[in-house]
Design an enzyme around this catalytic site. Structure first.
Site, PDB file in Angstrom:
ATOM      1  N   ILE A 193      16.225   1.006  18.575  1.00 14.36           N
ATOM      2  CA  ILE A 193      15.927   2.227  17.621  1.00 14.36           C
ATOM      3  C   ILE A 193      16.255   3.617  18.244  1.00 14.36           C
ATOM      4  CG2 ILE A 193      14.120   3.334  16.478  1.00 14.36           C
ATOM      5  CD1 ILE A 193      13.012   0.927  15.926  1.00 14.36           C
ATOM      6  N   VAL A 208       7.606   8.808  31.801  1.00 17.24           N
ATOM      7  CA  VAL A 208       7.186  10.231  31.095  1.00 17.24           C
ATOM      8  C   VAL A 208       5.668  10.209  31.479  1.00 17.24           C
ATOM      9  CG1 VAL A 208       6.908  11.173  28.933  1.00 17.24           C
ATOM     10  CG2 VAL A 208       9.141   9.996  29.326  1.00 17.24           C
ATOM     11  N   GLY A 230      -4.528  -4.115   0.710  1.00 16.14           N
ATOM     12  CA  GLY A 230      -5.066  -5.146   0.681  1.00 16.14           C
ATOM     13  C   GLY A 230      -5.858  -5.433   1.658  1.00 16.14           C
ATOM     14  N   GLY A 258      13.140   5.999  25.624  1.00 19.33           N
ATOM     15  CA  GLY A 258      13.061   4.435  25.218  1.00 19.33           C
ATOM     16  C   GLY A 258      14.447   4.193  24.965  1.00 19.33           C
ATOM     17  N   HIS A 302      44.909 -12.762  10.400  1.00 23.18           N
ATOM     18  CA  HIS A 302      45.354 -11.711  11.262  1.00 23.18           C
ATOM     19  C   HIS A 302      45.768 -10.635  10.467  1.00 23.18           C
ATOM     20  CE1 HIS A 302      47.930 -10.114  14.460  1.00 23.18           C
ATOM     21  NE2 HIS A 302      49.098  -9.878  13.848  1.00 23.18           N
ATOM     22  N   GLY A 341       0.897  -1.145  -0.218  1.00 20.18           N
ATOM     23  CA  GLY A 341      -0.019  -0.141  -0.222  1.00 20.18           C
ATOM     24  C   GLY A 341       0.949   1.358  -0.125  1.00 20.18           C
ATOM     25  N   ARG A 342       1.997   1.271   0.389  1.00 22.71           N
ATOM     26  CA  ARG A 342       2.792   2.539   0.745  1.00 22.71           C
ATOM     27  C   ARG A 342       3.478   3.062  -0.545  1.00 22.71           C
ATOM     28  NH1 ARG A 342       6.721   2.796   4.709  1.00 22.71           N
ATOM     29  NH2 ARG A 342       6.195   1.189   5.598  1.00 22.71           N
ATOM     30  N   GLU A 389      14.199   6.304  30.424  1.00 20.45           N
ATOM     31  CA  GLU A 389      14.034   4.977  30.176  1.00 20.45           C
ATOM     32  C   GLU A 389      12.981   4.621  31.427  1.00 20.45           C
ATOM     33  OE1 GLU A 389      14.087   2.019  28.125  1.00 20.45           O
ATOM     34  OE2 GLU A 389      13.104   1.387  29.756  1.00 20.45           O
ATOM     35  N   ALA A 407      14.491  -7.616  10.803  1.00 23.90           N
ATOM     36  CA  ALA A 407      14.034  -7.910   9.158  1.00 23.90           C
ATOM     37  C   ALA A 407      14.605  -9.106   8.823  1.00 23.90           C
ATOM     38  CB  ALA A 407      15.125  -6.820   8.447  1.00 23.90           C
TER      39      ALA A 407
HETATM   40  C1  LIG Z   1      14.303   2.930  12.590  1.00 20.68           C
HETATM   41  C2  LIG Z   1      14.337   1.362  12.423  1.00 20.68           C
HETATM   42  C3  LIG Z   1      15.133   0.995  12.405  1.00 20.68           C
HETATM   43  C4  LIG Z   1      15.524  -0.576  12.124  1.00 20.68           C
HETATM   44  N1  LIG Z   1      16.714  -1.208  11.879  1.00 20.68           N
HETATM   45  C5  LIG Z   1      16.690  -2.544  11.813  1.00 20.68           C
HETATM   46  C6  LIG Z   1      17.789  -3.231  11.555  1.00 20.68           C
HETATM   47  O1  LIG Z   1      18.716  -2.485  11.570  1.00 20.68           O
HETATM   48  N2  LIG Z   1      17.949  -4.500  11.543  1.00 20.68           N
HETATM   49  C7  LIG Z   1      16.747  -5.059  11.560  1.00 20.68           C
HETATM   50  O2  LIG Z   1      16.911  -6.492  11.346  1.00 20.68           O
HETATM   51  N3  LIG Z   1      15.626  -4.667  11.740  1.00 20.68           N
HETATM   52  C8  LIG Z   1      15.663  -3.465  12.007  1.00 20.68           C
HETATM   53  N4  LIG Z   1      14.311  -2.575  12.043  1.00 20.68           N
HETATM   54  C9  LIG Z   1      13.036  -3.436  12.105  1.00 20.68           C
HETATM   55  C10 LIG Z   1      12.662  -3.940  10.651  1.00 20.68           C
HETATM   56  O3  LIG Z   1      12.570  -2.655  10.010  1.00 20.68           O
HETATM   57  C11 LIG Z   1      11.326  -4.765  10.779  1.00 20.68           C
HETATM   58  O4  LIG Z   1      11.657  -5.865  11.538  1.00 20.68           O
HETATM   59  C12 LIG Z   1      11.089  -5.321   9.325  1.00 20.68           C
HETATM   60  O5  LIG Z   1      10.763  -4.488   8.491  1.00 20.68           O
HETATM   61  C13 LIG Z   1       9.951  -6.185   9.468  1.00 20.68           C
HETATM   62  O6  LIG Z   1       9.592  -6.772   8.333  1.00 20.68           O
HETATM   63  P1  LIG Z   1       8.087  -7.000   7.792  1.00 20.68           P
HETATM   64  O7  LIG Z   1       8.117  -7.687   6.411  1.00 20.68           O
HETATM   65  O8  LIG Z   1       7.370  -8.156   8.855  1.00 20.68           O
HETATM   66  O9  LIG Z   1       7.067  -5.669   7.790  1.00 20.68           O
HETATM   67  P2  LIG Z   1       7.447  -4.385   7.349  1.00 20.68           P
HETATM   68  O10 LIG Z   1       8.709  -4.077   6.599  1.00 20.68           O
HETATM   69  O11 LIG Z   1       6.630  -3.400   8.373  1.00 20.68           O
HETATM   70  O12 LIG Z   1       6.602  -4.338   5.883  1.00 20.68           O
HETATM   71  C14 LIG Z   1       5.131  -4.331   6.103  1.00 20.68           C
HETATM   72  C15 LIG Z   1       4.691  -3.726   4.810  1.00 20.68           C
HETATM   73  O13 LIG Z   1       3.415  -4.052   4.474  1.00 20.68           O
HETATM   74  C16 LIG Z   1       2.469  -3.084   4.156  1.00 20.68           C
HETATM   75  N5  LIG Z   1       1.219  -3.226   4.601  1.00 20.68           N
HETATM   76  C17 LIG Z   1       0.780  -3.193   5.850  1.00 20.68           C
HETATM   77  N6  LIG Z   1      -0.962  -3.538   5.702  1.00 20.68           N
HETATM   78  C18 LIG Z   1      -1.077  -3.748   4.365  1.00 20.68           C
HETATM   79  C19 LIG Z   1      -2.289  -3.865   3.699  1.00 20.68           C
HETATM   80  N7  LIG Z   1      -3.461  -4.253   4.201  1.00 20.68           N
HETATM   81  N8  LIG Z   1      -1.958  -3.827   2.255  1.00 20.68           N
HETATM   82  C20 LIG Z   1      -0.776  -3.599   1.729  1.00 20.68           C
HETATM   83  N9  LIG Z   1       0.206  -3.307   2.278  1.00 20.68           N
HETATM   84  C21 LIG Z   1       0.300  -3.316   3.587  1.00 20.68           C
HETATM   85  C22 LIG Z   1       3.185  -1.588   4.883  1.00 20.68           C
HETATM   86  O14 LIG Z   1       3.086  -0.569   4.134  1.00 20.68           O
HETATM   87  C23 LIG Z   1       4.724  -2.093   4.893  1.00 20.68           C
HETATM   88  O15 LIG Z   1       5.442  -1.787   3.812  1.00 20.68           O
HETATM   89  C24 LIG Z   1      14.111  -1.239  12.280  1.00 20.68           C
HETATM   90  C25 LIG Z   1      12.848  -0.442  12.241  1.00 20.68           C
HETATM   91  C26 LIG Z   1      13.014   0.779  12.635  1.00 20.68           C
HETATM   92  C27 LIG Z   1      11.722   1.321  12.720  1.00 20.68           C
END
Ligand SMILES: Cc1cc2nc3c(=O)[nH]c(=O)nc-3n(C[C@H](O)[C@H](O)[C@H](O)COP(=O)(O)OP(=O)(O)OC[C@H]3O[C@@H](n4cnc5c(N)ncnc54)[C@H](O)[C@@H]3O)c2cc1C
Length: 466
Positions: free
Chosen positions: A185, A238, A115, A181, A445, A34-35, A204, A321
């Site tokens: 992050i 907080v 979706g 926090g 090394h 969706g984004r 925290e 991720a």
């Molecule tokens: C600032 C920050 C830093 C981070 N750094 C790390 C890192 O260094 N290493 C790491 O492992 N993790 C990191 N993370 C966490 C990581 O981003 C998430 O764990 C990861 O993105 C999860 O993947 P996902 O596919 O489950 O969900 P997401 O990446 O959240 O993707 C879900 C997608 O689904 C889409 N969506 C939702 N509902 C719908 C719908 N109904 N229809 C269509 N599309 C939809 C959303 O728009 C989104 O694009 C970080 C998170 C943040 C916020």
């Protein structure tokens, strides 16, 4: 009406990696996002833009904070924040386009729009212009990810009071920043703005930073951040925030009770965690009920609804991720009738600060609580020749192994580049390796990786270089 084997809702690391694997396995696949861009939170507003700013701010600090001068490089750096943001945006754009290319390469249909599940085997996608497309599918995979958890009493306006997304795009380098926090992050983004000149105070609720991380590592890391100038207000709650034109007033009180206090800063970053995102997903049409925290439960990625699967941040487990990616692969393999599997004992976690923090497996606290007899090997970066020559001596590596079998149960480190090097321990653990296996493996090394080897030697008491 389009007919699919798999329709994945969400284009993040869970969704897009799932789509690639499904394509490789010959499943007719669609991914719905969706984004407007693929890559999810990770590529667009998470892992990647944060790492872009961490890298750039690290360079800036090295140039301005005396590190370059120490190496005999004299420069007078000037911050060009808009260029720093532009290079971040360019890299993110290139990565999201790369994911789009991978969808084509693997014959996955990328369908733009939000979706919603509309009963078994049916997903309706609403495009930006309001038109709806109906997809019929044998399997629906929910990969809708997560969103920042709100803090009661504090309204994020993404002007002065920001969440992680806002903190990735501040219009100026603040003079002062309060981070609410002390998790991954908050500490990463706090580091970015600290290096670009902000006084950073971390508030925290708990009496420690990085809950869940090995306590010795977390305490050492807090000391290092303290040396860098971070201020900490732990065990503090907080209670409210008032945003003015130029500053925010944040009120807090000790968790144990006592006098309230007001802090003032240019910006406040609320980073108290993330929660699953399932808004408008039509879960009720297939009878799925998330738990109180919004988590959709899974049994080997199956939800309670036949033909509906769930992976990534929206289900249980660490919100990372690479965890989403591994679940995606396993889920698609199960859908294709293969034996998909994720080893949840070996999911590394990294904090990409300077120095980095990296952990995998059990912490000492976990092992004590489970009554497991274990041995510890430790090695300080102060005694690692490469770290010493690079003036990066803060931190140490700790390897934990079963007292009887010597099997590695966990490793925890704070130090230079430990985020890359922890992968060696992950591989060793995946093979059921012992500390001796790592200790007797020839390491190049001079590298920082030798610190992991020396720590592994320490389990049997024969660390050689400290
Ligand atoms: C600032 C920050 C830093 C981070 N750094 C790390 C890192 O260094 N290493 C790491 O492992 N993790 C990191 N993370 C966490 C990581 O981003 C998430 O764990 C990861 O993105 C999860 O993947 P996902 O596919 O489950 O969900 P997401 O990446 O959240 O993707 C879900 C997608 O689904 C889409 N969506 C939702 N509902 C719908 C719908 N109904 N229809 C269509 N599309 C939809 C959303 O728009 C989104 O694009 C970080 C998170 C943040 C916020």
């Amino acid at each position: 009406m389009a007919q699919y084997d798999v329709v994945i809702i969400g284009g993040g690391p869970g969704g897009y990696n799932g789509a690639i694997r499904a394509g490789q396995l010959g499943l007719k696949t669609a991914i719905v996002e969706g984004r407007g861009k693929l890559g999810g939170t990770c590529l667009n507003v998470g892992c990647m833009p944060s790492k872009a700013l961490l890298h750039a701010s690290e360079m800036f600090e090295a140039a301005s904070g005396g590190e370059f001068a120490k190496l005999g490089i004299e420069v007078k750096p000037k911050l060009n924040l808009s260029q720093m943001m532009a290079q971040k945006a360019e890299s993110v754009e290139a990565l999201t386009k790369g994911v789009e290319f991978l969808m084509k390469k693997n014959k996955v249909d990328y369908i733009k729009g939000w979706g919603r599940i509309d009963g078994p085997g049916k997903v309706v996608v609403k495009a930006e212009d309001g038109t709806e497309t109906v997809l019929e599918t044998k399997n629906i995979v929910i990969a809708t990810g997560s969103e920042p958890t709100p803090l009661p009493g504090v309204t994020v306006d993404n002007q002065r009071i920001v969440d992680s997304t806002g903190a990735l795009s501040l219009p100026e380098a603040p003079k002062s920043l309060i981070v609410v926090g002390a998790g991954v992050i908050g500490l990463e983004l706090g580091s970015v703005w600290k290096r670009l000149g902000a006084e950073v105070t971390v508030v925290e609720f708990l009496d420690r930073i990085l809950p869940g991380t090995d306590t010795e590592v977390a305490n050492a890391f807090q000391k290092i951040l303290g040396k860098q100038g971070f201020k900490f207000k732990l065990a503090s709650k907080v209670t409210g925030a008032a945003a003015g034109d130029k500053q925010v007033k944040l009120t807090l009180e000790p968790v144990a009770g006592g006098d309230a206090e007001t802090l003032q800063a240019d910006y406040v970053l609320v980073a108290i965690g993330r929660r699953p995102f399932t808004q408008g997903l039509g879960l009720e049409t297939v009878g799925i009920v998330p738990d109180k925290r919004g988590v959709i439960a899974n049994d080997h990625y199956k939800t309670t609804a036949p033909g509906v699967w769930v992976i990534g941040d929206v289900t249980s487990g660490p919100m990372l991720a690479h965890k989403a990616e591994d679940e995606a692969v396993a889920c698609m393999e199960l859908i294709a009738g293969k034996a998909g599997h994720v080893n949840y004992d070996i999911i590394p976690g990294v904090i990409y600060t300077k120095p980095e923090v990296a952990t995998v497996g059990k912490t000492e606290e976990d092992l004590k609580a489970a009554g497991v007899a274990y041995k510890v090997g430790k090695f300080p970066f102060l005694a690692n020749s490469r770290a010493k020559i690079n003036h990066e001596t803060d931190g140490f590596v700790k390897v934990l192994a079963d007292a009887k079998t010597d099997r590695i149960l966990g490793a925890h480190a704070v130090g230079p580049n430990v985020g890359d090097m922890i992968a060696e321990i992950c591989v060793a653990m995946e093979f059921g390796g012992s500390s001796e296996d790592v200790a007797r493996t020839c390491h190049p090394h001079p590298t920082r990786a030798e610190a992991f080897r020396q720590a592994a030697m320490g389990v049997e008491g024969w660390t050689m270089q400290a």
